[in-house]
Design an enzyme around this catalytic site. Sequence first.
Site, PDB file in Angstrom:
ATOM      1  CE1 TYR A   1      20.912 -14.267 -37.582  1.00  0.00           C
ATOM      2  CE2 TYR A   1      23.311 -14.351 -37.424  1.00  0.00           C
ATOM      3  CZ  TYR A   1      22.118 -14.856 -37.917  1.00  0.00           C
ATOM      4  OH  TYR A   1      22.128 -15.962 -38.729  1.00  0.00           O
TER       5      TYR A   1
ATOM      6  CB  SER B   1      24.183 -19.076 -37.873  1.00  0.00           C
ATOM      7  OG  SER B   1      25.272 -18.263 -38.267  1.00  0.00           O
TER       8      SER B   1
END
Length: 279
Positions: free
Chosen positions: A149, A136
């Site tokens: 996260y 990501s």
Amino acid sequence: MTATTTGPILVTGCSSGIGLATADLLVKAGHIVYATARRPETLAALETAGAHTMALDVTSEESMEAAVKGIEAEHERVGVLVNNAGYGEYGTVEETDLDKVRTMFETNVFGLARLTQLVLPGMRAARAGRIVNIGSMGGRITFPVGGYYHATKYAVEAITDALRNEVRPFGISVSLVEPGLIRTGFEEVALTSAAATPDGDSPYAALLAASAASTSGGYANPALATGPERVASTILKAVESRHPRSRYVVTPAARALITARTVGGDRVWDAIVRQQFKH
């Protein structure tokens, strides 16, 4: 590389979003695809499209071993592993339940690592193979309320960088795909995390509300967010390219944010965060 030379492709997390779009595109490109998910009944459309489907829970050693052994029994090795399974558990560092954080790490980091360990002996024996990890932009930048996260994606960055140089002598390539905002339903899961839900009793209530508004607005903005098909086409490039890149950043907005963080340093980044999370 062509569909006949890659060998069978194992894709995790195919019930929806990026995994679903990727498995579908790989099948259409002529590849042998094993599309997997914790609940195999969610894979009916992919099976109809021509994918092999099977249950695979990346938090279960037994499930991972069974999946890899099943593919190797048919094809001798997994040709390409696409480590896509993952989700976001959001909340502030102080208030997030660490048991839920541990569960997220089991999926996002340890499942990816263990599945990689399981496919590598076959790849090394064949002196060929590809591993595509789905990271990501959140592995290179960090927003408040998403710290844990982001930590999982930073871990994927480190594992991928180490692995790439460890397995290169065996003819195995490793790529990292770093999507920006992708409309997959990810944001709905993140925003409904218990610690991310604005609570009037929380000292972070204003920040949580600002985070929810910023996240929802970002995913709704077509200039910032795109669909999972964009990521799927990037993964296809990583699978088929004769000389795959080590990193693929998906969306111009993600590139801009990563550049701002890298070039601008803490002062510039903190100013961006303060502007975006006004509360």
